[in-house]
Write a protein that holds these residues in place. Structure first.
Motif, mmCIF file in Angstrom:
data_model
loop_
_atom_site.group_PDB
_atom_site.id
_atom_site.type_symbol
_atom_site.label_atom_id
_atom_site.label_comp_id
_atom_site.label_asym_id
_atom_site.label_seq_id
_atom_site.Cartn_x
_atom_site.Cartn_y
_atom_site.Cartn_z
ATOM 1 N N ARG A 1 -2.994 2.351 4.399
ATOM 2 C CA ARG A 1 -3.490 3.669 3.982
ATOM 3 C C ARG A 1 -2.718 4.182 2.758
ATOM 4 N NH1 ARG A 1 -3.847 6.788 9.818
ATOM 5 N NH2 ARG A 1 -5.748 5.736 10.579
ATOM 6 N N ALA A 2 -1.382 4.053 2.822
ATOM 7 C CA ALA A 2 -0.561 4.547 1.709
ATOM 8 C C ALA A 2 -0.839 3.748 0.445
ATOM 9 C CB ALA A 2 0.915 4.459 2.087
ATOM 10 N N HIS A 3 -1.006 2.438 0.631
ATOM 11 C CA HIS A 3 -1.249 1.586 -0.527
ATOM 12 C C HIS A 3 -2.616 1.878 -1.150
ATOM 13 C CE1 HIS A 3 -0.892 -1.992 -3.040
ATOM 14 N NE2 HIS A 3 -2.129 -2.334 -2.669
ATOM 15 N N ALA B 1 -4.240 4.678 -0.946
ATOM 16 C CA ALA B 1 -4.305 6.038 -1.513
ATOM 17 C C ALA B 1 -3.907 6.036 -2.978
ATOM 18 C CB ALA B 1 -3.408 6.978 -0.713
ATOM 19 N N GLY B 2 -3.004 5.112 -3.337
ATOM 20 C CA GLY B 2 -2.587 5.020 -4.746
ATOM 21 C C GLY B 2 -1.816 6.245 -5.198
ATOM 22 N N GLY B 3 -0.870 6.057 -6.054
ATOM 23 C CA GLY B 3 -0.116 7.177 -6.630
ATOM 24 C C GLY B 3 0.720 7.906 -5.617
ATOM 25 N N GLY B 4 0.814 7.346 -4.415
ATOM 26 C CA GLY B 4 1.553 8.028 -3.359
ATOM 27 C C GLY B 4 3.043 7.764 -3.453
ATOM 28 N N ASN B 5 3.681 8.071 -2.413
ATOM 29 C CA ASN B 5 5.129 7.929 -2.363
ATOM 30 C C ASN B 5 5.480 6.462 -2.150
ATOM 31 O OD1 ASN B 5 7.839 7.925 -1.636
ATOM 32 N ND2 ASN B 5 7.711 9.999 -0.796
ATOM 33 N N LYS B 6 6.023 5.815 -3.217
ATOM 34 C CA LYS B 6 6.347 4.399 -3.098
ATOM 35 C C LYS B 6 7.458 4.160 -2.076
ATOM 36 C CE LYS B 6 4.965 2.929 -7.714
ATOM 37 N NZ LYS B 6 5.404 2.287 -8.961
ATOM 38 N N LYS B 7 8.371 5.117 -1.990
ATOM 39 C CA LYS B 7 9.470 4.968 -1.034
ATOM 40 C C LYS B 7 8.951 4.924 0.393
ATOM 41 C CE LYS B 7 13.950 6.978 0.131
ATOM 42 N NZ LYS B 7 14.899 8.075 -0.149
ATOM 43 N N ARG B 8 7.965 5.783 0.709
ATOM 44 C CA ARG B 8 7.378 5.800 2.051
ATOM 45 C C ARG B 8 6.626 4.498 2.323
ATOM 46 N NH1 ARG B 8 3.901 10.916 3.708
ATOM 47 N NH2 ARG B 8 6.003 11.814 3.610
ATOM 48 N N THR B 9 5.918 3.990 1.297
ATOM 49 C CA THR B 9 5.168 2.739 1.447
ATOM 50 C C THR B 9 6.107 1.582 1.764
ATOM 51 O OG1 THR B 9 3.518 3.526 -0.120
ATOM 52 C CG2 THR B 9 3.543 1.158 0.343
ATOM 53 N N LYS B 10 7.222 1.554 1.007
ATOM 54 C CA LYS B 10 8.212 0.495 1.250
ATOM 55 C C LYS B 10 8.817 0.620 2.645
ATOM 56 C CE LYS B 10 9.743 -0.565 -3.444
ATOM 57 N NZ LYS B 10 10.904 -0.575 -4.378
ATOM 58 N N GLY B 11 9.001 1.857 3.092
ATOM 59 C CA GLY B 11 9.555 2.085 4.435
ATOM 60 C C GLY B 11 8.655 1.520 5.513
ATOM 61 N N HIS B 12 7.342 1.719 5.356
ATOM 62 C CA HIS B 12 6.385 1.186 6.330
ATOM 63 C C HIS B 12 6.451 -0.338 6.401
ATOM 64 C CE1 HIS B 12 4.971 5.100 7.024
ATOM 65 N NE2 HIS B 12 4.084 5.203 6.007
ATOM 66 N N ILE B 13 6.462 -0.963 5.193
ATOM 67 C CA ILE B 13 6.453 -2.426 5.174
ATOM 68 C C ILE B 13 7.768 -2.988 5.694
ATOM 69 C CG2 ILE B 13 7.310 -2.727 2.812
ATOM 70 C CD1 ILE B 13 4.487 -4.747 4.501
#
Length: 610
Positions: free
Chosen positions: A290-292, A294-306
């Motif tokens: 979802r974060a990926h 959405a684009g332009g989102g919080n990269k730090k949060r995306t990395k945290g999920h992965i």
């Protein structure tokens, strides 16, 4: 200390590995039983202990102080020599004594004739004197009386002693083997199915001998009652392991059930953990996508999920690598019966009955009744007429005197005839479905409970082993609609797992049982009344097997004897517990040292009692 060590033992037959990686240690004075399914290699392992079989890898290491000539083996196959009598076979227990005796007889013969010039009479007399001294040291002058005493104790009747061994029955051969082993004054006894063909009296004698034996005993047996009475440690043989369990056979069964429940709990806990991890992995993966997207989102949060997802994946991989196998289900046969049938209380009434064959009276003035729901075991020596009485009760034979009244509501199922009635052309499933009391689904469920699972139900009856045929016959009898089951040796040819299935089914049976069996463990679990056979008489005992044994022991032994037996059993159990600690590679060195010191002390106490 330790009498024998088994180190990384492996055995193959052609390309098939029978077992491998076997390790164990047995202490002086232990009473050990080896158990495992048919075909796992129990007899092969015994033969390796004697050196009759050679391992493909590993070694059997005996205590150097052991006299290997004093390791006695009782086998299921006895070596026969033409013309050898039972007495001559048993006398072979002391080969040195017999060699001395032969030379003495030869000198006696020569001295009764002219003496040759090469050897003077003086030389012969001197040699004879030396032999005579050795003969006395070896117990030669009391040997024959000792031999006759042991033969009688082993249940070999005097009229059999001069019979050729080749003409002896299976039971007589087993008893002769036992007598020969004990006359050889062994330090170690290796027994392969020692209770085969023995009557109850001889088995009682053998159990007493083993319990009082100062040396080491290793037994392979399907006789669970015998193992309960003699074993102080169980070694469970599987293709890749010899597992040790302290105590007798019943204690082993309890420990196995505890292991199964513990493993089931660990399995369920691990399954819950794995499911939770899979759910977390799926959740983090969804959040990442979802974060990926959405684009332009919080990269730090995306990395945290992965990162969290990969961490959970590694945890799941570690759990899967240490996966706990789901244990096999506990042996259970679910059976239901229609209990609406109304029967009178008294099913059989026997009054002043006599049975004769030719001019021989088997028994007379027999009186007893069989009430609804009773479970009666018929006990006595082979050939005394137990099966004959079953045939009288079923109407197959007519008594010579007296009456046998049978309730008209009785429907008898007779196991002694069922195996012969099986159709060899039928599959197992077809044979059972002939009853018309079970649906195909019910029949397959029942057969699975008796170890015919999956495609096995389509095997032809004619291709089955005798044990498999007995299982099929028992299922047919059980569901035949009989309300009285007459069972003549129902566990012959069955291994321990199959016997346990039969026992469980009979415990659930709501009708009446009449049972002839050498399986004392089954008799102990099932019988509520006993009919005791002695020459010319049949006596009713109002109690089960355990009550009868206690009654006999009170008559046979003094309180002091019973106390000594109890002390000996406690010491032997302690000996096996200490030996197991020594055998455990994970024991700390200081614990092993302490166990070794205690073991030596216990061995001394046992020698004093013996």
């Amino acid at each position: 200390m330790l009498v024998v060590k088994i180190n990384d033992l492996k055995k193959m037959f052609v390309t098939r590995t029978v077992f491998e990686q076997l390790d164990a240690a047995i202490a002086w004075g232990e009473k050990v039983a080896i158990v495992g399914p048919n075909g796992v290699g129990k007899t092969t392992l015994l033969k390796m202990l004697t050196g009759e079989e050679t391992p493909d890898d590993g070694a059997v290491v005996w205590d150097p102080q052991l006299d290997r000539q004093r390791v006695g083996l009782l086998t299921q196959q006895i070596q026969l020599r033409d013309g050898e009598t039972v007495r001559e076979y048993v006398r072979g227990a002391r080969p040195e004594l017999l060699a001395v005796e032969r030379e003495m007889r030869q000198i006696e013969t020569r001295m009764s004739k002219d003496i040759s010039r090469e050897i003077t009479a003086e030389e012969l007399v001197s040699r004879y004197g030396t032999l005579q001294e050795r003969y006395e040291e070896l117990g030669g002058y009391t040997f024959d009386s000792e031999l006759e005493r042991v033969l009688k104790e082993a249940g070999v009747a005097p009229e059999v002693w001069e019979t050729e061994l080749t003409a002896a029955s299976g039971g007589q051969k087993t008893r002769a083997q036992l007598a020969k082993l004990l006359l050889g004054e062994p330090q170690v006894l290796l027994l392969d199915e020692p209770t085969n063909h023995l009557d109850a009296e001889t088995m009682d004698w053998l159990e007493a001998v083993i319990r009082g034996f100062a040396g080491t005993v290793v037994t392979v047996s399907h006789d669970r009652y015998f193992l309960d009475r003699t074993a102080t440690r169980i070694l469970e043989l599987s293709p890749r392991q010899l597992r040790s369990y302290p105590g007798n056979y019943s204690a082993y069964q309890e420990q196995k059930e505890l292991e199964r429940r513990t493993q089931q709990a660990l399995y369920q806990k691990q399954q819950v953990e794995m499911q939770h991890l899979e759910e977390l992995i799926g959740m983090y993966k969804t959040w990442y996508i979802r974060a990926h997207n959405a684009g332009g989102g919080n990269k730090k949060r995306t990395k945290g999920h992965i990162s969290r997802m990969r961490n959970k994946e590694k945890q799941l991989e570690r759990l899967q690598a240490a996966r706990v196998e789901q244990p096999k289900e506990a042996q259970s046969i679910q059976l239901s019966f229609n209990s609406s049938e109304k029967l009178g209380n008294r099913l059989f009434l026997v009054e002043d009955m006599a049975v004769r064959f030719g001019g021989r009276t088997l028994y007379e003035e027999v009186n007893f009744a069989v009430e609804r729901g009773e479970r009666i075991a018929l006990l006595g020596p082979n050939g005394i007429g137990k099966s004959t009485l079953l045939k009288v009760l079923t109407g197959e034979l007519v008594p010579a005197a007296g009456t046998v009244n049978v309730s008209p509501q009785v429907r008898i199922g007779y196991f002694g005839q069922e195996v012969e009635r099986l159709n060899p052309e039928n599959s197992i499933l077809e044979e059972v479905l002939e009853l018309e009391t079970l649906t195909q689904t019910e029949a397959r469920t029942v057969l699975a409970g008796f170890m015919f699972r999956g495609e096995a139900v389509f095997k032809k009856v004619g291709t089955l082993s005798q044990g498999e045929k007995c299982r099929v016959a028992f299922v047919k009898l059980y569901f035949s609609g009989a309300n009285v089951l007459v069972l003549d040796e129902p566990t012959n040819y069955l291994d321990i797992p199959a016997r346990q299935r039969v026992e469980q089914a009979l415990q659930n049976f709501p009708g009446t049982l009449l049972l002839v069996s050498h399986d004392r463990y089954m008799v102990q679990r099932l019988a509520t009344q006993l009919l005791l056979f002695t020459p010319g008489r049949v006596t009713h005992f109002a109690g089960g097997w355990q009550a009868w044994q206690e009654h006999q022991e009170r008559r046979r032994y003094t309180p002091e004897d019973l106390q000594r037996q109890e002390q000996r059993m406690i010491l032997q159990l302690e000996l096996s517990r200490l030996a197991e600690k020594l055998d455990n590679p994970h024991s700390r060195p200081e614990d092993r040292e302490l166990a070794a010191a205690k073991l030596t002390l216990v061995q001394g106490q046992l020698r004093a009692l013996s």
